[in-house]
Design a protein around this motif. Sequence first.
Motif, PDB file in Angstrom:
ATOM      1  N   ALA A 198       0.703  -1.162   0.196  1.00  0.00           N
ATOM      2  CA  ALA A 198       0.004   0.132  -0.047  1.00  0.00           C
ATOM      3  C   ALA A 198       0.956   1.155   0.142  1.00  0.00           C
ATOM      4  N   ASP A 199       0.164   2.322  -0.401  1.00  0.00           N
ATOM      5  CA  ASP A 199       0.842   3.707  -0.263  1.00  0.00           C
ATOM      6  C   ASP A 199       0.309   4.373   1.073  1.00  0.00           C
ATOM      7  N   ILE A 200      -0.903   3.846   1.487  1.00  0.00           N
ATOM      8  CA  ILE A 200      -1.435   4.267   2.890  1.00  0.00           C
ATOM      9  C   ILE A 200      -1.968   3.127   3.542  1.00  0.00           C
ATOM     10  N   VAL A 201      -1.732   3.024   4.727  1.00  0.00           N
ATOM     11  CA  VAL A 201      -2.164   2.020   5.646  1.00  0.00           C
ATOM     12  C   VAL A 201      -3.144   2.391   6.677  1.00  0.00           C
ATOM     13  N   SER A 202      -4.379   1.976   6.464  1.00  0.00           N
ATOM     14  CA  SER A 202      -5.641   2.563   7.405  1.00  0.00           C
ATOM     15  C   SER A 202      -5.598   1.324   8.420  1.00  0.00           C
ATOM     16  N   ILE A 203      -5.522   1.771   9.926  1.00  0.00           N
ATOM     17  CA  ILE A 203      -5.298   0.860  10.873  1.00  0.00           C
ATOM     18  C   ILE A 203      -6.743   1.183  11.587  1.00  0.00           C
ATOM     19  N   ASN A 204      -7.381  -0.098  11.701  1.00  0.00           N
ATOM     20  CA  ASN A 204      -8.654  -0.181  12.229  1.00  0.00           C
ATOM     21  C   ASN A 204      -8.812   0.415  13.733  1.00  0.00           C
ATOM     22  N   THR A 205      -9.971   0.693  14.042  1.00  0.00           N
ATOM     23  CA  THR A 205     -10.315   1.272  15.484  1.00  0.00           C
ATOM     24  C   THR A 205      -9.846  -0.135  16.330  1.00  0.00           C
ATOM     25  N   VAL A 206      -9.035   0.052  17.357  1.00  0.00           N
ATOM     26  CA  VAL A 206      -8.702  -0.793  18.352  1.00  0.00           C
ATOM     27  C   VAL A 206      -9.668  -1.256  19.433  1.00  0.00           C
ATOM     28  N   PRO A 207      -9.845  -2.203  20.111  1.00  0.00           N
ATOM     29  CA  PRO A 207     -10.923  -2.654  20.919  1.00  0.00           C
ATOM     30  C   PRO A 207     -11.354  -1.395  21.850  1.00  0.00           C
ATOM     31  N   PHE A 208     -12.575  -1.416  22.287  1.00  0.00           N
ATOM     32  CA  PHE A 208     -12.929  -0.636  23.775  1.00  0.00           C
ATOM     33  C   PHE A 208     -13.090  -1.344  24.705  1.00  0.00           C
ATOM     34  N   ALA A 209     -11.761  -2.074  25.266  1.00  0.00           N
ATOM     35  CA  ALA A 209     -11.924  -2.836  26.336  1.00  0.00           C
ATOM     36  C   ALA A 209     -10.610  -2.615  27.089  1.00  0.00           C
ATOM     37  N   GLN A 210     -10.570  -2.650  28.351  1.00  0.00           N
ATOM     38  CA  GLN A 210      -9.617  -2.488  29.229  1.00  0.00           C
ATOM     39  C   GLN A 210      -8.202  -3.190  28.489  1.00  0.00           C
ATOM     40  N   ARG A 211      -8.377  -4.435  28.206  1.00  0.00           N
ATOM     41  CA  ARG A 211      -7.579  -5.456  27.661  1.00  0.00           C
ATOM     42  C   ARG A 211      -7.986  -6.080  26.598  1.00  0.00           C
ATOM     43  N   THR A 212      -7.119  -6.565  25.455  1.00  0.00           N
ATOM     44  CA  THR A 212      -7.678  -7.402  24.447  1.00  0.00           C
ATOM     45  C   THR A 212      -7.527  -8.828  25.140  1.00  0.00           C
ATOM     46  N   ASP A 213      -8.074  -9.818  24.299  1.00  0.00           N
ATOM     47  CA  ASP A 213      -8.050 -11.168  24.653  1.00  0.00           C
ATOM     48  C   ASP A 213      -6.680 -11.717  25.088  1.00  0.00           C
ATOM     49  N   GLU A 214      -5.623 -10.901  24.305  1.00  0.00           N
ATOM     50  CA  GLU A 214      -4.405 -11.410  24.729  1.00  0.00           C
ATOM     51  C   GLU A 214      -3.530 -10.709  25.621  1.00  0.00           C
ATOM     52  N   GLY A 215      -4.447  -9.625  26.321  1.00  0.00           N
ATOM     53  CA  GLY A 215      -3.749  -9.063  27.470  1.00  0.00           C
ATOM     54  C   GLY A 215      -3.312  -7.755  27.167  1.00  0.00           C
ATOM     55  N   LEU A 216      -3.468  -7.187  26.094  1.00  0.00           N
ATOM     56  CA  LEU A 216      -2.854  -5.982  25.660  1.00  0.00           C
ATOM     57  C   LEU A 216      -3.957  -4.750  25.862  1.00  0.00           C
ATOM     58  N   THR A 217      -3.298  -3.681  26.434  1.00  0.00           N
ATOM     59  CA  THR A 217      -4.109  -2.499  26.629  1.00  0.00           C
ATOM     60  C   THR A 217      -4.400  -1.702  25.220  1.00  0.00           C
ATOM     61  N   SER A 244      -5.759   6.806  10.616  1.00  0.00           N
ATOM     62  CA  SER A 244      -6.483   5.899  11.662  1.00  0.00           C
ATOM     63  C   SER A 244      -7.460   7.052  11.784  1.00  0.00           C
ATOM     64  N   SER A 245      -8.727   6.640  12.415  1.00  0.00           N
ATOM     65  CA  SER A 245      -9.865   7.506  12.849  1.00  0.00           C
ATOM     66  C   SER A 245     -10.283   7.512  14.241  1.00  0.00           C
ATOM     67  N   PRO A 246     -10.174   8.665  14.990  1.00  0.00           N
ATOM     68  CA  PRO A 246     -10.866   8.475  16.377  1.00  0.00           C
ATOM     69  C   PRO A 246     -12.325   8.192  16.320  1.00  0.00           C
ATOM     70  N   TYR A 247     -12.457   7.272  16.951  1.00  0.00           N
ATOM     71  CA  TYR A 247     -14.315   6.826  17.332  1.00  0.00           C
ATOM     72  C   TYR A 247     -14.691   8.142  17.940  1.00  0.00           C
ATOM     73  N   PHE A 248     -14.301   8.478  19.037  1.00  0.00           N
ATOM     74  CA  PHE A 248     -14.944   9.459  19.602  1.00  0.00           C
ATOM     75  C   PHE A 248     -14.176  10.987  19.601  1.00  0.00           C
ATOM     76  N   VAL A 249     -14.714  11.953  19.369  1.00  0.00           N
ATOM     77  CA  VAL A 249     -13.847  13.105  19.283  1.00  0.00           C
ATOM     78  C   VAL A 249     -14.793  14.178  20.083  1.00  0.00           C
ATOM     79  N   SER A 250     -14.350  14.762  21.023  1.00  0.00           N
ATOM     80  CA  SER A 250     -15.103  15.913  21.895  1.00  0.00           C
ATOM     81  C   SER A 250     -13.927  16.912  22.129  1.00  0.00           C
TER      82      SER A 250
END
Length: 323
Positions: A198-217, A244-250
């Motif tokens: 790619a020329d531009i890599v779009s990175i999906n929104t990361v989970p809204f959880a304290q940690r992922t299933d693999e224990g990552l913040t 990337s895109s912020p899911y919440f912007v205030s």
Amino acid sequence: MAVDSRPFRFAIQAANASGSADWRDFCCKVEDFGYSTLFLADHYLGPGPAQRAAHTPRQDLAPIAAIAAAAAHTSTLRLGCRVFCIDYHVPAVLAKEAATLDLLSDGRLELGIGAGWSGLEYEAMGLTFETPGRRIAKLKEVVALIKAHCGPDELACTGEYVNVKGYKGTPDTVQRPHPPIMIGGGGKRVLTYAGREADIVSINTVPFAQRTDEGLTPTEEAIRRYEYVRAAAGTRIGDLDIESSPYFVSIADDSEDAYRRIAAKTGMAIDVLRDHPNVLAGPAAAIAETLQARREALGVNYVTVQQSRAERFAPIVARLTGT
């Protein structure tokens, strides 16, 4: 700035307009505000139980027609789709549509493309939602076809999913060798592929959880995704935009109140939300500092915000564009 950090660019992702005049006026405002790009998305479900179940955003405007109209109303604004789903379009037709959009926009197209993610949207549209492996394999064949379509030779693309041959792709694109290709995803396979192609890599929104299933913040997960891209890109990393895109912007003077409202929606602790890679809250100056820090940590230099935030976010665009 890190050696491989790119200057900031900003985009708006839009979905709706009440009519042609409304769309024209909005496109011109986005250009006047100094945004780099106006994106559409590739979703098709109108209001109803299918859309509610799929959790896809309401999008009244189909992307190709809306991009073409936006091109006619603007002169410097870059245009694209974040991102076309490979299964929603006949590959040979999408390649020609993209080349036409680049020609008629005088070389302003950014071609986002992805492997699809909403099985419920597929089902509602009467499509088969294949396994991730098969969808990623098809994505690779479609990207290869698009690049070949923009090349000088007669097409000869033969694979499991794409069989296009016996003619040269036209029209010639303004951008050579092809319009910038954005590939989006969140997993190792697709981000590794994106880092290579790619020329531009779009990175999906990361989970809204304290940690992922693999224990990552959330921040650790975002760093891991960027490292997939960096490792695959090698020396190309300095030439890539990471989007990337912020899911919440205030944008508000009272950041604590903003975080409380976001916490109520997500059920997450405020301390976790402060560092979440897809949350921006606070005064404009503080948000600008946050974006600079995240570019250093996460590689993200290309930030897309939603249509409703275009005007409020414009001072941040003015502060950071090109820096």
